[in-house]
Design a protein around this motif. Sequence first.
Motif, short mmCIF file in Angstrom:
data_model
loop_
_atom_site.label_atom_id
_atom_site.label_comp_id
_atom_site.label_asym_id
_atom_site.label_seq_id
_atom_site.Cartn_x
_atom_site.Cartn_y
_atom_site.Cartn_z
N LYS B 6 -14.69 14.44 12.53
CA LYS B 6 -14.67 14.51 13.96
C LYS B 6 -13.19 14.92 14.10
O LYS B 6 -12.36 14.41 13.60
CB LYS B 6 -14.85 13.26 14.79
CG LYS B 6 -14.74 13.67 16.28
CD LYS B 6 -15.22 12.46 16.93
CE LYS B 6 -14.65 12.18 18.46
NZ LYS B 6 -15.12 11.05 18.95
N ILE B 8 -10.08 15.69 16.97
CA ILE B 8 -9.65 15.48 18.48
C ILE B 8 -8.74 16.28 19.07
O ILE B 8 -7.56 16.69 18.11
CB ILE B 8 -9.68 13.99 18.55
CG1 ILE B 8 -10.77 12.95 18.35
CG2 ILE B 8 -8.94 13.57 20.16
CD1 ILE B 8 -10.44 11.43 18.54
N HIS B 21 -18.51 19.39 20.44
CA HIS B 21 -17.23 18.42 20.82
C HIS B 21 -16.51 17.98 19.71
O HIS B 21 -16.26 16.73 19.65
CB HIS B 21 -18.01 17.20 21.40
CG HIS B 21 -18.83 17.62 22.67
ND1 HIS B 21 -18.42 18.14 23.83
CD2 HIS B 21 -20.13 17.10 23.09
CE1 HIS B 21 -19.14 18.30 24.97
NE2 HIS B 21 -20.38 17.76 24.48
N SER B 49 -0.64 12.64 10.99
CA SER B 49 -2.12 12.50 11.61
C SER B 49 -2.20 10.99 11.53
O SER B 49 -2.03 10.18 10.83
CB SER B 49 -2.79 13.34 10.79
OG SER B 49 -2.53 14.68 10.66
N VAL B 50 -3.38 10.77 12.62
CA VAL B 50 -4.05 9.56 12.40
C VAL B 50 -5.58 9.75 11.94
O VAL B 50 -6.03 10.54 12.47
CB VAL B 50 -3.97 8.69 13.67
CG1 VAL B 50 -4.69 7.27 13.39
CG2 VAL B 50 -2.73 8.27 14.14
N VAL B 52 -8.93 8.01 10.86
CA VAL B 52 -9.77 6.74 10.60
C VAL B 52 -11.23 6.96 10.21
O VAL B 52 -11.76 8.11 10.45
CB VAL B 52 -9.77 6.07 11.94
CG1 VAL B 52 -8.43 5.71 12.34
CG2 VAL B 52 -10.60 6.86 13.29
N ASN B 54 -15.09 5.69 10.65
CA ASN B 54 -15.91 4.94 11.67
C ASN B 54 -15.08 4.19 12.50
O ASN B 54 -15.37 3.00 13.01
CB ASN B 54 -16.90 4.11 10.95
CG ASN B 54 -17.74 4.78 9.99
OD1 ASN B 54 -18.15 5.96 10.24
ND2 ASN B 54 -17.93 4.22 8.76
N GLY B 55 -13.82 4.78 12.87
CA GLY B 55 -12.98 4.12 13.87
C GLY B 55 -12.06 2.88 13.22
O GLY B 55 -11.40 2.29 14.11
N LEU B 56 -12.18 2.90 12.02
CA LEU B 56 -11.29 1.83 11.37
C LEU B 56 -10.30 2.39 10.69
O LEU B 56 -10.50 3.44 9.83
CB LEU B 56 -12.21 0.81 10.56
CG LEU B 56 -13.47 0.11 11.21
CD1 LEU B 56 -14.19 -0.58 10.28
CD2 LEU B 56 -12.94 -0.81 12.25
N THR B 57 -9.20 1.55 10.43
CA THR B 57 -7.94 1.92 9.69
C THR B 57 -8.39 1.54 8.11
O THR B 57 -8.73 0.62 7.78
CB THR B 57 -6.72 1.03 9.88
OG1 THR B 57 -6.50 1.10 11.26
CG2 THR B 57 -5.58 1.33 9.14
N THR B 71 -12.61 10.59 11.39
CA THR B 71 -12.03 11.18 12.61
C THR B 71 -10.26 11.40 12.41
O THR B 71 -9.85 10.47 11.73
CB THR B 71 -12.17 10.36 13.82
OG1 THR B 71 -13.37 10.09 13.90
CG2 THR B 71 -11.78 11.00 15.03
N PHE B 73 -6.70 12.79 14.33
CA PHE B 73 -6.09 13.42 15.60
C PHE B 73 -4.68 13.33 15.17
O PHE B 73 -4.23 12.41 14.36
CB PHE B 73 -6.45 12.59 16.88
CG PHE B 73 -6.19 11.06 16.71
CD1 PHE B 73 -7.27 10.17 16.28
CD2 PHE B 73 -5.13 10.43 16.97
CE1 PHE B 73 -7.23 8.80 16.24
CE2 PHE B 73 -4.99 8.97 17.04
CZ PHE B 73 -6.04 8.18 16.50
N SER B 74 -3.87 13.70 16.08
CA SER B 74 -2.42 14.08 16.00
C SER B 74 -1.62 12.91 16.41
O SER B 74 -2.05 12.26 17.38
CB SER B 74 -1.95 15.11 16.68
OG SER B 74 -0.51 15.15 16.92
#
Lengths: 610, 79
Positions: B6, B8, B21, B49-50, B52, B54-57, B71, B73-74
Amino acid sequence: MYGWHLKILRVNLTTRNVTTENVDPKIARDYLGGRGWAIHYMYKDMDPTVEPLSPENMLIFATGPLTATPAPTGNRYMVVTKSPLTGALAHSNSGGEFPTWMKRTGFDMFIFEGKASEPVYVLVNEDQVEVRSAAHVWGKDVHETTDILKAEISEDARVACIGPAGENLALMAAIMNDKHRAAARSGVGAVMGSKNLKAVVAMGNKNPPLHDAEGMRSISVATSKNVGADVKKGSNMRIYGTSYVPQVTNTLGILPTRNFLQGTFEHVHNVDGDALKDNYLIRHTPCYRCPLSCGRLTEVPDGPYKGKGEGPEYETISSLGTGCGVSNLAALVKANYLCNEYGMDTITTGMTIAVAMEMYEKGYISEDVIGMPLKFGDHDAMIEMIKLMAYNKGFGQDLAQGSYRLAEKYGHPELAVTTRKQEFPGYDPRGSQGMGLLYATSNKGASHMEGDVAYEEVFGVPVKENPHSTEGKPELVKHFQDSFALIDSSGLCVFVAIRYVFDKNRMIWPETLASMMNLTTGAGYTPAEVMKAADRVYTLERMFLIKAGSGPEWDVLPDRMTKEPLPDGPAKGMVAELDKMLPEFYEKRGWDAKGYPTIEKLMELELPTG
Amino acid sequence: MLIRVKMIANYRDALPPGHKHGVIELDVPDGTTVYDAVSQFDIPLNDESVIVLNGLTVEMNTPLKEGDTVTAFSAIAGG
Ligand code: SF4
């Protein structure tokens, strides 16, 4: 001294007496400007226990030394007062053009005291200061008021004013400037309304003298170039403003959804920055001298939510949108326009409606009391509630008191997600632990703008921090609180400042902010000295809170955060672990185990010990 | 195994057309890591960039499992 005019305008609205005062250069240096100067004067001149909506409360507009200088984003001012929402401090920041025009009047700060016997506005055109009747604009919204006053005074004037919400003393009333920019939080607009002060109009040509104009020019050009290079690469802030953030927080599971019952929103694509850009964006709108230009003019061209204005920003999407379970973007954009026109803080407005929605769904408030059904996701009911709040009508009278008082009145205080009675912004602290500590200890109640460690926990700037970990967060929160106090006092916008005045070790970059302060003022600060001054500002604010009755006993998070684990998303099962962080935080701040600044700390910062 | 990537906001431009999306599904071999999943796209793989899982670090060399979402994102101040 340069940069500062070292002049304050004091307007007593009761007597209509106008006086000017010189500022002691040592005080100017020690308290930086803006937010720092304001707390110095409030602490010195006002009893912290005054009733916030009484004539005894002071309403302060304060620019910083970098306001109206060539510094990129040197376009900010702070509104500082005792908050009627929280009983603690309000210090709300805004940009646009008004703050620069205000500084060009030749005054750094305006102090309004007392209460006018009838609606007035104050015109400051350099040394011409007049308290004039506002009878003809009382009752008018922010856009109309701004247009009328500019037409009758000058197109060169800039206006900060309240709308109906401020006149009606709604506790989420904002002070709007240049129509679309808001000193939003903590009910500053209600304080202005309580003084019968409808607007402040500023104009003038007195640019502050600079200590080293050439040096300032070259550092400003270099900083602008840095920002420009980022913009060229495709900066999200330029493309989307903050409206891209719902996708980020939804991914991390910390997007406030349905009054924090969830951390993810299934319809997030309907209300994110891409949907907004693809459907309603017209163009970008910068504050004065901003190379980033994160503001956006938008328009809903037709249909029931037809309208035109600026925004919405992330914090509006996460409150009036996902916070209320609303997925209709046109309605959400309209709600944002209405808040701007009525002069309301969208965070407190949205999260108060969200609490009412939860109470309705749980059967704690009936349809009869509200006047209509109020389910999560009902965007038309949400818009209706905003109108009732602004005009203090029907159920709007309860809503206009904010979520804490609303939930308490109807017997369910546990549903209000607040600290110091102020609603949380858009980062659920169960999945961003540092934000929980920040909210609990903020001098203005829950706020991201008081030390936004989400920059690290969420956005990875300047350093990536694991949002689920509590380790190292006490020190990080203190550092960010002080850094934001510094930025708020300087007159810069935090969006640019955070990226260009911190190095990768999170330290104030000597070549940037401290240098800008020195090139502007000639005060010869070392980076350590500006940070110490910021600590002084933060600690004096804490002393004000303690005397105002909003001391350490309010350093708490609501049960929903500490006892109800998040039910969904990546942070599923987590609660905010404030207890693990608070003692160490007090220690890092130089406060005792109970949260009171120690005598040694006060002496180190050269603050009053009594 | 099937995983999702994903992207963003501005990082969506790095995806081939047809994404929904900002999400695409990829069939990748066992042993594929977080780094492998994102390195085929034109985004910075440094502190700009970040990223992750499944939303985890997580560490970039973390191996992926069936159904995981990576995922990106900048890293930029916002909100
Ligand atoms: S970054 Fe945005 S809010 Fe800040 S000064 Fe620029 S346009 Fe205004």
